[in-house]
Design a protein around this motif. Structure first.
Motif, PDB file in Angstrom:
ATOM      1  N   GLY A 101       0.810  -1.200   0.000  1.00  0.00           N
ATOM      2  CA  GLY A 101       0.000   0.000   0.000  1.00  0.00           C
ATOM      3  C   GLY A 101       0.845   1.253   0.000  1.00  0.00           C
ATOM      4  O   GLY A 101       2.061   1.196   0.194  1.00  0.00           O
ATOM      5  N   ASP A 111      -7.065   8.550   8.289  1.00  0.00           N
ATOM      6  CA  ASP A 111      -6.978   7.782   7.044  1.00  0.00           C
ATOM      7  C   ASP A 111      -5.776   6.844   7.067  1.00  0.00           C
ATOM      8  O   ASP A 111      -5.830   5.734   6.529  1.00  0.00           O
ATOM      9  N   SER A 114      -6.744   3.855   9.079  1.00  0.00           N
ATOM     10  CA  SER A 114      -7.609   2.983   8.285  1.00  0.00           C
ATOM     11  C   SER A 114      -6.785   2.167   7.294  1.00  0.00           C
ATOM     12  O   SER A 114      -7.036   0.974   7.086  1.00  0.00           O
ATOM     13  N   ALA A 115      -5.777   2.804   6.707  1.00  0.00           N
ATOM     14  CA  ALA A 115      -4.916   2.116   5.746  1.00  0.00           C
ATOM     15  C   ALA A 115      -4.143   0.982   6.416  1.00  0.00           C
ATOM     16  O   ALA A 115      -3.999  -0.111   5.854  1.00  0.00           O
ATOM     17  N   ARG A 117      -5.081  -0.751   8.961  1.00  0.00           N
ATOM     18  CA  ARG A 117      -6.037  -1.834   9.219  1.00  0.00           C
ATOM     19  C   ARG A 117      -6.335  -2.630   7.949  1.00  0.00           C
ATOM     20  O   ARG A 117      -6.429  -3.858   7.980  1.00  0.00           O
ATOM     21  N   ILE A 118      -6.483  -1.918   6.828  1.00  0.00           N
ATOM     22  CA  ILE A 118      -6.784  -2.584   5.559  1.00  0.00           C
ATOM     23  C   ILE A 118      -5.660  -3.536   5.169  1.00  0.00           C
ATOM     24  O   ILE A 118      -5.894  -4.689   4.799  1.00  0.00           O
ATOM     25  N   ALA A 121      -5.308  -6.611   7.343  1.00  0.00           N
ATOM     26  CA  ALA A 121      -6.347  -7.604   7.070  1.00  0.00           C
ATOM     27  C   ALA A 121      -6.050  -8.434   5.828  1.00  0.00           C
ATOM     28  O   ALA A 121      -6.788  -9.360   5.498  1.00  0.00           O
ATOM     29  N   ASP A 123      -5.494  -7.086   2.640  1.00  0.00           N
ATOM     30  CA  ASP A 123      -5.823  -6.427   1.382  1.00  0.00           C
ATOM     31  C   ASP A 123      -4.703  -5.464   1.027  1.00  0.00           C
ATOM     32  O   ASP A 123      -3.745  -5.286   1.776  1.00  0.00           O
ATOM     33  N   LEU A 125      -3.845  -1.485  -0.164  1.00  0.00           N
ATOM     34  CA  LEU A 125      -4.401  -0.141  -0.238  1.00  0.00           C
ATOM     35  C   LEU A 125      -4.001   0.479  -1.561  1.00  0.00           C
ATOM     36  O   LEU A 125      -2.883   0.965  -1.708  1.00  0.00           O
ATOM     37  N   SER A 171     -12.600  -1.225  -8.293  1.00  0.00           N
ATOM     38  CA  SER A 171     -12.780  -1.908  -7.013  1.00  0.00           C
ATOM     39  C   SER A 171     -13.578  -3.193  -7.241  1.00  0.00           C
ATOM     40  O   SER A 171     -14.120  -3.422  -8.334  1.00  0.00           O
TER      41      SER A 171
END
Length: 219
Positions: A101, A111, A114-115, A117-118, A121, A123, A125, A171
């Protein structure tokens, strides 16, 4: 589950700002701070964090080499690059080094949380707008090696369609709408592509789509 993070930046004020906001969150914990790439690699091996937030321009070992060593290592740490978009050469290198990311230094701190966390998980970013800019610039440069078309032999026609849309920066929701399938089905195709193409995450699928010629730089 608490997300364990190592912060890497040669500017103490940047690390302090991130540390301050993370301290107020219940699900993210800073377990180490590094001022250069070599220290980031050492702390990653020692502390086994979930995410390493990585600056690119640092003295000694830069963020690209540190990212390569971390993502190729034994652990499962994922790297989020902390960058400015005027450092394009560094960003391209980080893409190939395995970064999951990209964060911009002037982003809102919420933000950035949040990045983290993404990426933790599993994924990547990579917002569509960021995808289009970075990858168009990347593919406009002379290729270091021929397109990897042979790697696509194992995927189905539908999977090729999905890969093309991923390369365009869509997306999962947009892919589902484009192909008239459910979001769950779109996610299933993405999972299959990651496995068949031995890609670490969505970032690498985007690169592969461009290198394989599925997406033109004018798109």
């Amino acid at each position: 589950m608490t997300i364990r993070v190592v912060l890497t930046d040669d500017q103490p004020l940047v690390r302090a700002a991130l540390q301050m906001v993370i301290t107020d969150t219940a699900d993210i914990e800073v377990v180490g701070e590094a001022g250069d790439g070599a220290e980031a690699v050492r702390l990653t091996e020692e502390l086994a964090p979930d995410v390493v937030v990585m600056d690119l321009r640092m003295p000694g070992m830069d963020g690209i080499e540190a990212t390569r060593l971390i993502t190729k290592g034994i652990g499962s740490a994922r790297v989020v690059v902390l960058t400015t978009f005027d450092d394009d050469d560094y960003v391209y290198g980080a893409l190939h080094a395995g970064a999951s990311g990209f964060l911009v230094k002037d982003m809102a701190l919420d933000d950035i949380l949040s990045a983290i966390r993404i990426v933790a998980a599993g994924d990547a970013l990579i917002a569509p707008a960021v995808t289009r800019r970075l990858i168009k610039e990347f593919t406009a440069r002379p290729a270091a090696s021929p397109p990897r078309r042979a790697e696509l032999g194992a995927i189905t026609a539908r999977e090729r369609e999905v890969l093309t849309l991923v390369g365009r920066g869509l997306s999962n929701t947009e892919i589902a709408g484009e192909l008239c399938i459910s979001i769950a089905t779109a996610k299933t195709y993405l999972t299959r592509l990651l496995a068949k193409l031995d890609a670490r995450d969505r970032v690498q699928l985007v690169i592969l789509a461009y290198e394989a010629g599925l997406v033109a730089t004018s798109q």
